[in-house]
Write an enzyme that holds these catalytic residues in place. Structure first.
Site, PDB file in Angstrom:
ATOM      1  N   CYS A  37      -2.194   7.309   9.333  1.00 20.93           N
ATOM      2  CA  CYS A  37      -1.069   6.751  10.085  1.00 20.93           C
ATOM      3  C   CYS A  37      -1.497   5.529  10.876  1.00 20.93           C
ATOM      4  O   CYS A  37      -2.472   5.572  11.618  1.00 20.93           O
ATOM      5  CB  CYS A  37      -0.534   7.790  11.068  1.00 20.93           C
ATOM      6  SG  CYS A  37       0.381   9.053  10.249  1.00 20.93           S
ATOM      7  N   GLU A  74       0.837  -1.207   0.000  1.00 18.76           N
ATOM      8  CA  GLU A  74       0.000   0.000   0.000  1.00 18.76           C
ATOM      9  C   GLU A  74       0.869   1.253   0.000  1.00 18.76           C
ATOM     10  O   GLU A  74       1.906   1.308   0.666  1.00 18.76           O
ATOM     11  CB  GLU A  74      -0.900   0.012   1.236  1.00 18.76           C
ATOM     12  CG  GLU A  74      -1.948  -1.080   1.193  1.00 18.76           C
ATOM     13  CD  GLU A  74      -2.947  -0.982   2.328  1.00 18.76           C
ATOM     14  OE1 GLU A  74      -4.105  -1.332   2.102  1.00 18.76           O
ATOM     15  OE2 GLU A  74      -2.576  -0.564   3.431  1.00 18.76           O
ATOM     16  N   SER A 120      10.975   7.606   8.746  1.00 16.66           N
ATOM     17  CA  SER A 120      10.392   7.425  10.069  1.00 16.66           C
ATOM     18  C   SER A 120      10.867   6.090  10.637  1.00 16.66           C
ATOM     19  O   SER A 120      10.812   5.069   9.956  1.00 16.66           O
ATOM     20  CB  SER A 120       8.866   7.424   9.922  1.00 16.66           C
ATOM     21  OG  SER A 120       8.278   7.059  11.129  1.00 16.66           O
ATOM     22  N   GLU A 149       9.244  -1.102   8.697  1.00 16.42           N
ATOM     23  CA  GLU A 149      10.213  -0.214   9.350  1.00 16.42           C
ATOM     24  C   GLU A 149      11.347   0.027   8.338  1.00 16.42           C
ATOM     25  O   GLU A 149      12.102  -0.897   8.002  1.00 16.42           O
ATOM     26  CB  GLU A 149      10.721  -0.894  10.632  1.00 16.42           C
ATOM     27  CG  GLU A 149      12.046  -0.402  11.171  1.00 16.42           C
ATOM     28  CD  GLU A 149      12.073   1.081  11.547  1.00 16.42           C
ATOM     29  OE1 GLU A 149      11.151   1.564  12.211  1.00 16.42           O
ATOM     30  OE2 GLU A 149      13.059   1.753  11.145  1.00 16.42           O
ATOM     31  N   CYS A 187       3.879  -2.889  16.779  1.00 16.32           N
ATOM     32  CA  CYS A 187       3.425  -1.838  17.702  1.00 16.32           C
ATOM     33  C   CYS A 187       1.914  -2.004  17.882  1.00 16.32           C
ATOM     34  O   CYS A 187       1.197  -2.237  16.904  1.00 16.32           O
ATOM     35  CB  CYS A 187       3.735  -0.461  17.130  1.00 16.32           C
ATOM     36  SG  CYS A 187       5.482  -0.251  16.749  1.00 16.32           S
TER      37      CYS A 187
HETATM   38  S1  SF4 Z   1       4.940  -0.132  10.622  1.00 16.02           S
HETATM   39 FE1  SF4 Z   1       6.015   1.147  12.129  1.00 16.02          FE
HETATM   40  S2  SF4 Z   1       4.456   1.643  13.686  1.00 16.02           S
HETATM   41 FE2  SF4 Z   1       3.659  -0.089  12.462  1.00 16.02          FE
HETATM   42  S3  SF4 Z   1       4.248  -1.963  13.591  1.00 16.02           S
HETATM   43 FE3  SF4 Z   1       5.877  -1.534  12.091  1.00 16.02          FE
HETATM   44  S4  SF4 Z   1       7.382  -0.298  13.179  1.00 16.02           S
HETATM   45 FE4  SF4 Z   1       5.485  -0.241  14.394  1.00 16.02          FE
END
Ligand code: SF4
Length: 356
Positions: free
Chosen positions: A341, A99, A198, A167, A123
């Site tokens: 988000c 996505e 990020s 990530e 998370c």
């Molecule tokens: S995408 Fe980012 S916020 Fe979502 S679980 Fe993975 S590290 Fe955590």
């Protein structure tokens, strides 16, 4: 993924620049042809090799046999009600979904790019980790999100944020190769200041990134809790890298990034929105000279957290501002299409082919 001939499929955007130079030379062509090819790929929205009319037919035919132009197929796209966000659903060659979100605010057109299929970090407020981790995205799969969204939207994308699924620093090598292509004059020539990465706070990669001299790129730290105990409750990575280690690393690298560190803080009602949270967050922000982006929690299936009201966000911002911390409320675009988000996920994907 193999072609019917049994040969492995190779995507043009997975190739190193030098490798392509030698490929072109092996086919008896001058090196300027590589620049011409890249111009077509990165600047002229081509969808097939035959559109590259200034490339000799012989070379085009060879490349057509050896490489594929795109590593992703557009399956579907969803526009938010007020048209400030469009979520794109792509399918990889091996059948996974990716996505990507295009966010439109005035003249600013920001693309939010995914770097992995799924996520290892789980998370608890985020949908991306809920179905586990499948694999890293290749360079081509990361770059092609940009190219295909730009080609479809016909918009000049002004900013890139690596905040989609996965990530980014956990796919470090492909991330860096991609960024170099985005910034290269033969690539997309996008300025470093328009790129944001990020991270949940992978300390070795933050240190490496600072050492490798990408100081103009913005670094965004997903903090979300200013106390160790609370952070551990919502972010398993906090068991590996403590909050104090993270802060001390950011203090060390701060001078390299100058004013380019931002703290991302998802406000969850009755969890991390108390006065003591604001004071602790302000103290951290001041230590690393970061500004704070405040984001209202967006509802995710099976998550117990509660979204704050607009007024809750404003009140929390005031608390930070009283502590002299520069704070921006980022109103998430696209929550009605689960593009905001923390809402990107592998689950329940429709494969309906979009009308183009
Ligand atoms: S995408 Fe980012 S916020 Fe979502 S679980 Fe993975 S590290 Fe955590």
């Amino acid at each position: 993924m193999k072609k019917k001939s049994g040969k492995k499929e190779v995507f043009i955007n997975d190739l190193e620049r030098q490798w392509l130079d030698s490929y072109v030379a092996r086919h008896g062509e001058k090196l300027f042809r590589v620049r011409q090819i890249f111009k077509w790929v990165f600047n002229k929205n081509v969808s097939n090799w035959d559109e590259m009319i200034n490339i000799p037919k012989g070379l085009r035919d060879e490349m057509k046999k050896d490489f594929l132009l795109f590593s992703l197929k557009l399956c579907n796209k969803y526009a938010s009600n007020n048209n400030d966000a469009t979520k794109y659903l792509f399918r990889t060659n091996d059948g996974h979904f990716v996505e990507t979100v295009l966010i439109k605010v005035g003249k600013r057109k920001t693309i939010c790019i995914s770097t992995q299929i799924g996520c290892k970090f789980n998370c608890s407020f985020c949908a991306s980790g809920k179905s586990g981790f499948v694999r890293d995205l290749s360079c081509a799969e990361i770059i092609d999100q940009f190219l295909l969204v730009r080609n479809d939207s016909h918009m000049r994308i002004t900013n890139i944020v690596f905040m989609g699924m996965g990530e980014p620093f956990d796919n470090y090598d492909n991330l860096i190769k991609t960024i170099k292509t985005f910034m290269a004059d033969w690539g997309l020539a996008i300025g470093a200041r328009r790129i944001t990465i990020s991270t949940v706070g992978l300390i070795p990669q933050i240190e490496r990134f600072a050492r490798e001299g990408f100081s103009q790129i913005k670094l965004s730290i997903s903090l979300h809790a200013a106390f160790e105990g609370k952070r551990k409750q919502i972010m398993p990575i906090a068991h590996t890298y403590s909050l104090s280690e993270l802060i001390s690393t950011l203090r060390k690298v701060r001078d390299r990034f100058r004013r380019n560190i931002t703290i991302e803080y998802i406000l969850m009602k009755n969890f991390n929105d108390y006065d003591e949270d604001a004071r602790a967050l302000a103290a951290i922000a001041k230590q690393i000279k970061a500004k704070v982006n405040l984001i209202g929690y967006n509802a995710v299936n099976d998550c117990k957290f509660v979204a704050p009201s607009k007024n809750d966000l404003i009140q929390f911002r005031k608390k930070l501002e009283r502590e002299k911390v520069q704070t921006t409320i980022r109103y998430s675009a696209g929550s009605d299409i689960t593009a905001a988000c923390g809402q990107l996920s592998l689950i329940n994907k429709s494969t309906t082919v979009a009308k183009r």
